[in-house]
Motif scaffolding. Structure first.
Motif, PDB file in Angstrom:
ATOM      1  N   PHE A  85       0.836  -1.208   0.000  1.00 12.05           N
ATOM      2  CA  PHE A  85       0.000   0.000   0.000  1.00 12.05           C
ATOM      3  C   PHE A  85       0.871   1.259   0.000  1.00 12.05           C
ATOM      4  CE2 PHE A  85      -2.353   3.268   2.469  1.00 12.05           C
ATOM      5  CZ  PHE A  85      -3.322   3.545   1.525  1.00 12.05           C
ATOM      6  N   SER A  86       1.889   1.282   0.856  1.00 15.06           N
ATOM      7  CA  SER A  86       2.781   2.448   0.938  1.00 15.06           C
ATOM      8  C   SER A  86       3.517   2.667  -0.374  1.00 15.06           C
ATOM      9  CB  SER A  86       3.787   2.279   2.069  1.00 15.06           C
ATOM     10  OG  SER A  86       3.129   2.317   3.315  1.00 15.06           O
ATOM     11  N   THR A  87       4.022   1.597  -0.957  1.00 15.93           N
ATOM     12  CA  THR A  87       4.756   1.711  -2.221  1.00 15.93           C
ATOM     13  C   THR A  87       3.832   2.170  -3.344  1.00 15.93           C
ATOM     14  OG1 THR A  87       6.338   0.034  -1.506  1.00 15.93           O
ATOM     15  CG2 THR A  87       6.203   0.463  -3.873  1.00 15.93           C
ATOM     16  N   ALA A  88       2.610   1.636  -3.365  1.00 19.40           N
ATOM     17  CA  ALA A  88       1.641   2.074  -4.373  1.00 19.40           C
ATOM     18  C   ALA A  88       1.343   3.562  -4.224  1.00 19.40           C
ATOM     19  CB  ALA A  88       0.354   1.258  -4.269  1.00 19.40           C
ATOM     20  N   ALA A  89       1.157   4.018  -2.992  1.00 23.83           N
ATOM     21  CA  ALA A  89       0.855   5.435  -2.760  1.00 23.83           C
ATOM     22  C   ALA A  89       2.025   6.324  -3.159  1.00 23.83           C
ATOM     23  CB  ALA A  89       0.488   5.653  -1.293  1.00 23.83           C
ATOM     24  N   ILE A  90       3.212   5.993  -2.695  1.00 23.21           N
ATOM     25  CA  ILE A  90       4.390   6.818  -3.009  1.00 23.21           C
ATOM     26  C   ILE A  90       4.647   6.846  -4.506  1.00 23.21           C
ATOM     27  CG2 ILE A  90       6.903   6.935  -2.716  1.00 23.21           C
ATOM     28  CD1 ILE A  90       6.375   5.907   0.206  1.00 23.21           C
TER      29      ILE A  90
END
Length: 147
Positions: A7-12
């Protein structure tokens, strides 16, 4: 990767990609006398006139920022307000012939950028990426994670 890391990687990655798209959009829009934001609002009403709130929903931006841009576009003759049969007070924003001409001036350079991306990724892979991004956006909308 854990779900949280995904989720964090997708957002960033999405934030970085958005910045890159905005930078390219500014370069494409400038020779036509537009900004990326103006192009975005005009693009939303090319298929049909929409109320400011509808443009904001479609573009994922605030109603207030769309209202400010719509007022500027109307002032410059690139868009116009029309009566809205569905809502007396929420006028529709529609592109004018001058606005359509400005958007059309972007098209050749837009096509070049699209061709370069397709050539780099391959047309099939490019389509897969677009489908995945579209699915991710639709899922985020469905889950209403921002409320």
């Amino acid at each position: 990767m854990t779900e949280q890391e995904l989720f964090s990687t997708a957002a960033i990655t999405s934030f970085a990609l958005n910045g890159r798209f905005l930078a390219v959009a500014e370069k494409l829009a400038a020779p036509a006398g537009l900004t990326a934001a103006w192009w975005q609002v005009l693009g939303a009403v090319l298929p049909e006139p929409l109320p400011v709130a509808g443009i904001a929903r479609a573009m994922g931006i605030t109603r207030q920022s769309v209202q400010r841009i719509a007022d500027l576009l109307v002032g410059k003759g690139l868009a116009e307000y029309r009566e809205n049969p569905a809502h007396r007070r929420a006028k529709l924003v529609a592109v004018t012939d001058e606005g359509l001409a400005a958007v059309r001036r972007i098209s050749p350079q837009h096509a070049q950028v699209a061709h370069r991306l397709a050539a780099e990724l391959g047309a099939e892979r490019f389509a897969e990426i677009v489908a995945a991004l579209t699915e991710l956006a639709a899922t985020m909308d469905r889950l209403e994670l921002d409320s």
